[in-house]
Design a protein around this motif. Structure first.
Motif, PDB file in Angstrom:
ATOM      1  N   THR A  11       0.751  -1.111  -0.055  1.00 46.10           N
ATOM      2  CA  THR A  11       0.221  -0.260   0.014  1.00 46.10           C
ATOM      3  C   THR A  11       0.849   1.319   0.068  1.00 46.10           C
ATOM      4  O   THR A  11       0.653   2.220  -0.683  1.00 46.10           O
ATOM      5  N   VAL A  12       1.859   1.349   0.781  1.00 44.51           N
ATOM      6  CA  VAL A  12       2.847   2.357   0.826  1.00 44.51           C
ATOM      7  C   VAL A  12       3.445   2.625  -0.502  1.00 44.51           C
ATOM      8  O   VAL A  12       3.651   3.809  -0.949  1.00 44.51           O
ATOM      9  N   GLU A  13       4.166   1.446  -1.008  1.00 46.12           N
ATOM     10  CA  GLU A  13       4.659   1.588  -2.364  1.00 46.12           C
ATOM     11  C   GLU A  13       3.635   2.120  -3.428  1.00 46.12           C
ATOM     12  O   GLU A  13       4.050   2.964  -4.259  1.00 46.12           O
ATOM     13  N   THR A  14       2.574   1.566  -3.119  1.00 46.08           N
ATOM     14  CA  THR A  14       1.360   1.916  -4.321  1.00 46.08           C
ATOM     15  C   THR A  14       1.292   3.762  -4.255  1.00 46.08           C
ATOM     16  O   THR A  14       0.843   4.293  -5.058  1.00 46.08           O
ATOM     17  N   GLU A  15       0.983   3.845  -3.036  1.00 47.30           N
ATOM     18  CA  GLU A  15       0.639   5.488  -2.645  1.00 47.30           C
ATOM     19  C   GLU A  15       1.825   6.182  -3.125  1.00 47.30           C
ATOM     20  O   GLU A  15       1.730   7.342  -3.845  1.00 47.30           O
ATOM     21  N   GLN A  16       3.346   5.616  -2.908  1.00 47.30           N
ATOM     22  CA  GLN A  16       4.353   6.565  -3.559  1.00 47.30           C
ATOM     23  C   GLN A  16       4.215   6.853  -4.948  1.00 47.30           C
ATOM     24  O   GLN A  16       4.783   7.839  -5.604  1.00 47.30           O
ATOM     25  N   VAL A  17       3.923   5.521  -5.667  1.00 44.67           N
ATOM     26  CA  VAL A  17       3.878   5.652  -6.980  1.00 44.67           C
ATOM     27  C   VAL A  17       2.881   6.547  -7.851  1.00 44.67           C
ATOM     28  O   VAL A  17       3.131   7.100  -8.372  1.00 44.67           O
ATOM     29  N   GLY A  18       1.753   6.355  -7.021  1.00 47.33           N
ATOM     30  CA  GLY A  18       0.819   7.332  -7.464  1.00 47.33           C
ATOM     31  C   GLY A  18       0.936   8.635  -7.144  1.00 47.33           C
ATOM     32  O   GLY A  18       0.751   9.459  -7.959  1.00 47.33           O
ATOM     33  N   GLN A  19       1.608   9.105  -6.142  1.00 50.90           N
ATOM     34  CA  GLN A  19       2.092  10.338  -5.647  1.00 50.90           C
ATOM     35  C   GLN A  19       3.063  10.860  -6.897  1.00 50.90           C
ATOM     36  O   GLN A  19       2.959  12.031  -7.478  1.00 50.90           O
ATOM     37  N   GLU A  20       3.960   9.961  -7.073  1.00 49.48           N
ATOM     38  CA  GLU A  20       5.121  10.329  -8.338  1.00 49.48           C
ATOM     39  C   GLU A  20       4.276  10.452  -9.792  1.00 49.48           C
ATOM     40  O   GLU A  20       4.628  11.622 -10.415  1.00 49.48           O
ATOM     41  N   ILE A  21       3.089   9.869  -9.982  1.00 48.14           N
ATOM     42  CA  ILE A  21       2.419   9.984 -11.314  1.00 48.14           C
ATOM     43  C   ILE A  21       1.640  11.204 -11.392  1.00 48.14           C
ATOM     44  O   ILE A  21       1.657  11.989 -12.271  1.00 48.14           O
ATOM     45  N   LEU A  22       1.217  11.506 -10.138  1.00 47.67           N
ATOM     46  CA  LEU A  22       0.488  12.835  -9.921  1.00 47.67           C
ATOM     47  C   LEU A  22       1.290  14.080 -10.087  1.00 47.67           C
ATOM     48  O   LEU A  22       1.141  15.025 -10.636  1.00 47.67           O
ATOM     49  N   GLU A  23       2.536  14.017  -9.547  1.00 48.95           N
ATOM     50  CA  GLU A  23       3.607  14.994  -9.773  1.00 48.95           C
ATOM     51  C   GLU A  23       3.651  15.186 -11.281  1.00 48.95           C
ATOM     52  O   GLU A  23       3.999  16.148 -11.697  1.00 48.95           O
ATOM     53  N   ASN A  24       4.158  14.019 -11.926  1.00 50.53           N
ATOM     54  CA  ASN A  24       4.581  13.656 -13.196  1.00 50.53           C
ATOM     55  C   ASN A  24       3.261  14.520 -14.145  1.00 50.53           C
ATOM     56  O   ASN A  24       3.669  15.243 -15.047  1.00 50.53           O
ATOM     57  N   LEU A  25       2.150  14.403 -13.828  1.00 50.11           N
ATOM     58  CA  LEU A  25       0.922  14.710 -14.474  1.00 50.11           C
ATOM     59  C   LEU A  25       0.721  16.295 -14.412  1.00 50.11           C
ATOM     60  O   LEU A  25       0.415  16.912 -15.296  1.00 50.11           O
ATOM     61  N   HIS A  26       1.051  16.768 -13.089  1.00 50.52           N
ATOM     62  CA  HIS A  26       0.862  17.920 -13.027  1.00 50.52           C
ATOM     63  C   HIS A  26       2.050  18.748 -13.569  1.00 50.52           C
ATOM     64  O   HIS A  26       1.986  19.935 -14.345  1.00 50.52           O
ATOM     65  N   HIS A  27       2.984  18.390 -13.692  1.00 49.51           N
ATOM     66  CA  HIS A  27       4.392  18.882 -14.417  1.00 49.51           C
ATOM     67  C   HIS A  27       3.920  18.739 -16.049  1.00 49.51           C
ATOM     68  O   HIS A  27       4.267  19.910 -16.880  1.00 49.51           O
ATOM     69  N   ASP A  28       3.483  17.933 -16.271  1.00 48.01           N
ATOM     70  CA  ASP A  28       2.970  17.886 -17.803  1.00 48.01           C
ATOM     71  C   ASP A  28       1.988  18.843 -18.354  1.00 48.01           C
ATOM     72  O   ASP A  28       1.769  19.390 -19.077  1.00 48.01           O
ATOM     73  N   LYS A  29       1.002  18.953 -17.310  1.00 48.10           N
ATOM     74  CA  LYS A  29      -0.023  20.033 -17.285  1.00 48.10           C
ATOM     75  C   LYS A  29       0.663  21.401 -17.169  1.00 48.10           C
ATOM     76  O   LYS A  29       0.046  22.195 -18.343  1.00 48.10           O
ATOM     77  N   GLU A  30       1.466  21.674 -16.682  1.00 48.40           N
ATOM     78  CA  GLU A  30       2.185  23.071 -16.610  1.00 48.40           C
ATOM     79  C   GLU A  30       2.863  23.172 -17.957  1.00 48.40           C
ATOM     80  O   GLU A  30       2.791  24.224 -18.747  1.00 48.40           O
TER      81      GLU A  30
END
Length: 217
Positions: free
Chosen positions: A148-167
């Motif tokens: 669960t912790v690792e999945t949460e970390q992966v999800g967080q990294e994906i969200l950050e990448n999506l945020h950067h792509d959006k910018e």
């Protein structure tokens, strides 16, 4: 962080090797010698658990793309410590301690029968089985939590990448709008220049314009 993990590994290996040696000697001991050895092993087991917790924390700090190898090693160390703990519990209730000396277990009056002794061993074995099942359940819960912790970390990294792509997309759109605006301005300027140029060309092409141009010559 990986270097810190690797520093702890030799200490864990030395500690578990010492515990293994002492656990094998416990069934052969009795009285105060056995109590002293058991107390010593309990203390070392606690040290091993604390060391393993430190190693686990180090693994969680390693970047996700490099964590797989260390996670596998960590899993192996946890399994080793679990087996060692199980062997330690069994060594404390070894059969040699139950039947030696026999008169202590059966009692001076002889009321305790051999069947009662067998029943006692069966109850202890059942207790060990229950303990092992509980430990397996605990390990599964820990594995689930880790996933669960690792999945949460992966999800967080994906969200950050999506945020950067959006910018990046927003900046590209802004540049595109600026380009469209500049093109519009350039188009209007060229149109104005063409409109100013056309009347002068028409005046030169008319008869009056041609005669005037010849007279000038």
């Amino acid at each position: 962080m990986a270097s810190d993990f690797e520093v702890f590994e030799p200490d864990f290996g030395t500690l578990t090797a010492d515990i293994t040696s002492k656990v094998a000697r416990i069934p052969k001991l009795s009285g105060d010698d056995k109590k002293s050895m058991v107390a010593n092993v309990e203390k070392q087991m606690e040290e091993a658990r604390e060391l393993l917790e430190q190693m686990d924390l180090q693994v969680r700090e390693i970047p996700l793309q490099s964590r797989g190898l260390f996670s596998n090693r960590m899993k192996s160390y946890k399994q080793e410590l679990t087996k060692l703990d199980r062997d330690f519990k069994r060594s404390r209730i070894a059969y040699s301690d139950e039947v030696n000396p026999r008169n202590e277990l059966l009692g001076d009056d002889g009321n305790t029968t051999e069947n009662q002794l067998i029943k006692l061993r069966e109850e202890r074995a059942c207790l060990l089985d229950n303990t092992e099942r509980l430990e397996r359940s605990t390990r599964r819960l820990e594995a689930g939590y880790q996933l669960t912790v690792e999945t949460e970390q992966v999800g967080q990294e994906i969200l950050e990448n999506l945020h950067h792509d959006k910018e990046k997309i927003q900046r590209a759109r802004e540049r595109l709008r600026e380009t469209d605006t500049n093109l519009g301005k350039s188009s209007r300027i060229l149109t104005g220049m063409l409109r100013r140029k056309q009347p002068s060309e028409l005046s030169l092409q008319s008869p009056q314009g041609i005669r005037g141009w010849k007279s000038e010559k």
